[in-house]
Enzyme design. Structure first.
Site, PDB file in Angstrom:
ATOM      1  N   ASP A 303       0.841  -1.184   0.000  1.00  0.00           N
ATOM      2  CA  ASP A 303       0.000   0.000   0.000  1.00  0.00           C
ATOM      3  C   ASP A 303       0.882   1.243   0.000  1.00  0.00           C
ATOM      4  OD1 ASP A 303      -2.615   1.206   0.131  1.00  0.00           O
ATOM      5  OD2 ASP A 303      -2.086   1.834   2.153  1.00  0.00           O
ATOM      6  N   GLU A 344       0.924  18.650   9.222  1.00  0.00           N
ATOM      7  CA  GLU A 344       1.043  19.545   8.072  1.00  0.00           C
ATOM      8  C   GLU A 344       1.458  20.947   8.521  1.00  0.00           C
ATOM      9  OE1 GLU A 344      -1.486  17.627   8.747  1.00  0.00           O
ATOM     10  OE2 GLU A 344      -1.948  16.348   7.015  1.00  0.00           O
ATOM     11  N   PHE A 373      -5.898  25.843  14.550  1.00  0.00           N
ATOM     12  CA  PHE A 373      -6.551  25.079  13.486  1.00  0.00           C
ATOM     13  C   PHE A 373      -7.666  24.229  14.089  1.00  0.00           C
ATOM     14  CE2 PHE A 373      -7.115  21.105  11.201  1.00  0.00           C
ATOM     15  CZ  PHE A 373      -7.318  21.547   9.898  1.00  0.00           C
ATOM     16  N   THR A 377     -13.208  24.890  10.827  1.00  0.00           N
ATOM     17  CA  THR A 377     -12.806  26.040  10.002  1.00  0.00           C
ATOM     18  C   THR A 377     -11.813  25.646   8.909  1.00  0.00           C
ATOM     19  OG1 THR A 377     -10.967  26.609  11.474  1.00  0.00           O
ATOM     20  CG2 THR A 377     -13.126  27.599  11.948  1.00  0.00           C
ATOM     21  N   MET A 379      -8.693  25.971   8.908  1.00  0.00           N
ATOM     22  CA  MET A 379      -7.609  26.935   8.753  1.00  0.00           C
ATOM     23  C   MET A 379      -7.129  27.404  10.123  1.00  0.00           C
ATOM     24  SD  MET A 379      -9.622  30.282   7.287  1.00  0.00           S
ATOM     25  CE  MET A 379     -11.195  30.805   7.944  1.00  0.00           C
TER      26      MET A 379
END
Length: 691
Positions: A303, A344, A373, A377, A379
């Site tokens: 995978d 991230e 975050f 939202t 963001m």
């Protein structure tokens, strides 16, 4: 050290228990040795009762018993490691009181009384009483008793991480578990039965090899038996008395020396050691067949996410709008990411720091107020507030949709240049994030699921082993091709579905390939069941765990590569020791027979014609036989560490592997008996053991 000493003592005791004829019968080669030891003991005893010298027969008998004992020790030591693992798991099982749902009410029952289909409520601090699936709730679960990993894992209903194992502990929250097994059939119960060496079933290759060894034993039995008739004829024709040379104890000893006792004594230990090696890697094999198949695998399906790639998207580039510099985008993106605790978000901070040496917010516009975050939202950001509480400047970073929606409320929009950039990133399998400052989109961040470091080298390593790698991904063909090229896999399946995975495995098998695959979801179950080696993640669903024939307790998809290497190492070890054993037999034949018949056709004051072939110049026929029997016993115990540890694995083609085996273990097997038997013969003669 104390534990190892205790295990060693236990192995010596267990080896004595294996003298049971019912145990010995399972190994034809060692059973012949066992019968030979009994017969020589009877002969030595009869000589004692008759007042005949019995020293030689007694020594032969003793070393034959030691040969059997050393083979028993090899198996007992291997089983001891398995037993230690099993005992550890047994201690982890306790009969707790479980909260069972009956007619909407909680009933307290001992976990030993829980049946398949029962629904059990498990709260913080509770031990999960049996294997099952989470059907309600989410919780943090401590699986260290099973995996050895101290970090807790998340188990929740409705996903691919819903399977729970009996004996693990709930750390937080509340879940309802539907029990999926009957008592005594749980995961731990099956592990215990699998890793207990005494219950290990022989694999097809072992059975085939045992048949070959049995055939060789019959051949040498006929050969040794014919020597008696040859000696009788020679005795008659040469008018010599050979009765002191070709005796029953000598023929028995000769037979044991010539049959493949080395591999016969170590074969079972090699198989058990293979299971132990996988257990050491936190992998449980449901059968010896799976381990054996792993050694013959030539196609691996992997995978993409979490196996070939890291699974977490990382920031790799900044793109700026017209009239905005890349560094300005990096400054804004980093400021907006300080309140983003996702992988991230952290990667954006790291990229800005590494590319532009940005390490903190530098602003004279006011006091920063961070906006964290959230999934709602999508963001995060920062607002700069002046002394009056007014917002002087605001920065936001998040998904393109969220940021575009945000700037539109402020009268802004997405520049066409950045819209083109974000579309190109999306088309190549990346994830675009937008950065907005004061109501304007100023840049795009490119997030990419990074290929794991060193994975390309590992695939090249597999290619040297003759194994082809196939990447499975749900990405579009363009993205899949790009990642496949970067990772160095041989092929890929894009936009994969359960049906396409299953079809690919069947296609490979129809062409004569052996296929291995990893998976953790219910949608992987059909392919896992079809694969020759199906490695299921312990974090996976119950359906996936039942479908595979191996379970990785660490839930590390790249473990499949180590499993294949372990399987190949086991096959290499078995092949190497078989080569060594057969070469030993050939060498012992040509070493012993000339010495045994060196006096044949001898005239007074001269040696017989076969004396020329006695290149080792062994002292007497009796010393030659005794030295060979001693060597035969000692070589088994000398090779036990190699059988348990395994031959060092190197990726080579089959032809190169055969050449290496013949050069090292074939040549070594031919030379070792000549050196070993000669040294023992000198020692036997100097000690006066033969009279």
């Amino acid at each position: 050290m104390k534990k190892q000493t205790l295990m060693g003592k236990q192995a010596l005791i267990d080896a004595l228990k294996k003298f049971d004829p019912r145990v010995q019968m399972h190994n034809p080669v060692m059973f012949v040795t066992f019968i030979g030891a009994i017969l020589t003991t009877i002969i030595a005893g009869s000589h004692l009762l008759q007042g005949i010298s019995f020293s030689f027969e007694l020594q032969i008998s003793l070393w034959l018993w030691l040969t059997v004992y050393f083979a028993n020790i090899a198996e007992a030591v291997a089983e001891g490691h398995s037993r230690a693992q099993a005992e550890s798991l047994k201690r982890s099982r306790v009969d707790n009181v479980a909260k069972v749902l009956r007619n909407g009410k909680i009933v307290m029952l001992p976990s030993s009384q829980i049946k398949k289909g029962d629904q059990v409520v498990c709260e913080a601090g509770d031990i999960i009483p049996a294997d099952g699936e989470v059907i309600e709730g989410i919780a943090s679960v401590d699986e260290s008793a099973i995996t050895g990993e101290s970090a807790p894992v998340i188990r929740e209903s409705g996903g691919d991480r819903s399977a729970v194992t009996g004996g693990t502990r709930v750390n937080s929250d509340r879940i309802v578990v539907s029990v999926s097994v009957e008592q005594g059939e749980g995961f731990i119960d099956r592990i215990i039965s699998l890793i207990e060496g005494a219950k290990r079933q022989k694999t097809p290759n072992e059975i085939a090899l045992n048949i070959v060894l049995a055939a060789l034993t019959i051949v040498f039995l006929l050969t040794v038996t014919s020597l008696k008739f040859f000696a009788d004829f020679a005795e008659w024709s040469a008018h010599q008395d050979m009765t002191h040379v070709v005796t029953v104890p000598i023929l028995i000893a000769l037979l044991v020396c010539l049959i493949p006792t080395t591999i016969g004594g170590l074969l079972s230990a090699i198989g058990i050691a293979g299971i132990n090696k996988l257990i050491g890697k936190n992998v449980i094999s449901k059968s010896g067949r799976a381990i054996e198949a792993a050694g013959d695998i030539d196609v691996i399906l992997l995978d993409k996410t979490g196996t070939i790639t890291l699974g977490n998207r990382m920031a790799v580039a900044f793109f700026s709008a017209p009239s905005v510099s890349e560094e300005q985008v990096a400054v804004a993106a980093q400021a907006a990411s300080f309140a983003d605790e996702t992988p991230e978000g952290r990667s954006v901070v790291v990229l800005a720091k590494n590319k532009f040496n940005l390490r903190s917010i530098h602003s004279s516009e006011g006091t920063p107020t961070f906006i964290p975050f959230t999934a709602q939202t999508r963001m995060s950001g920062v607002d700069y507030i002046d002394d009056t509480g007014a917002c002087m400047s605001s920065i936001r970073k998040g998904s393109v949709e969220a940021i575009v929606g945000y700037v539109k409320t402020l009268g802004g929009n997405m520049p066409k240049e950045l819209d083109t950039v974000q579309q190109e990133i999306a088309q190549t399998g990346g994830t675009p994030l937008a950065v907005a400052e004061n109501g304007k989109v100023v840049g795009i961040i490119h997030l990419k699921d990074m290929v794991k470091g060193g994975i390309k080298e590992r695939f090249a390593h597999l290619r040297k082993m003759g194994i082809r790698t196939v990447m499975i991904t749900g990405d579009n063909p363009l993205t899949a091709a790009a990642i496949a090229a970067e990772a160095g896999v041989d092929d890929f399946i894009a936009e994969a579905t359960p049906e396409s995975k299953l079809a690919r495995i069947r296609h490979e098998q129809s062409e004569g390939h052996l296929v291995a695959m990893t998976g953790d979801g219910t949608n992987d179950a059909p392919a896992l069941a079809q694969a020759d080696v199906g490695v299921t993640m312990n974090t996976g669903t119950q359906a996936a765990r039942e479908a595979g024939n191996m379970v990785d307790l660490d839930s590390n998809p790249t473990k499949l590569i180590e499993i294949v290497e372990t399987g190949k190492q086991i096959l290499m070890t078995r092949g190497a020791l078989t080569t060594f054993s057969i070469a030993n037999d050939v060498a012992k034949y040509f070493a012993i027979i000339p010495a045994l018949f060196s006096v044949l056709y001898a005239t007074q004051g001269t040696q017989g014609p076969l004396w020329v072939l006695n290149v080792m110049r062994l002292a007497t026929p009796q010393s030659a036989i005794l030295s060979a029997v001693i060597f035969n016993a000692l070589i088994i115990i000398a090779l036990v560490p190699l059988a348990l540890r395994g031959v060092t694995y190197r990726p080579q083609s089959a032809s190169a592997l055969v050449r290496r085996n013949l050069l090292i273990y074939g040549a070594g097997g031919l030379v070792a008996p000549f050196i070993g038997i000669k040294l023992i013969d000198l020692l036997v003669a100097s000690m006066g053991l033969i009279r």
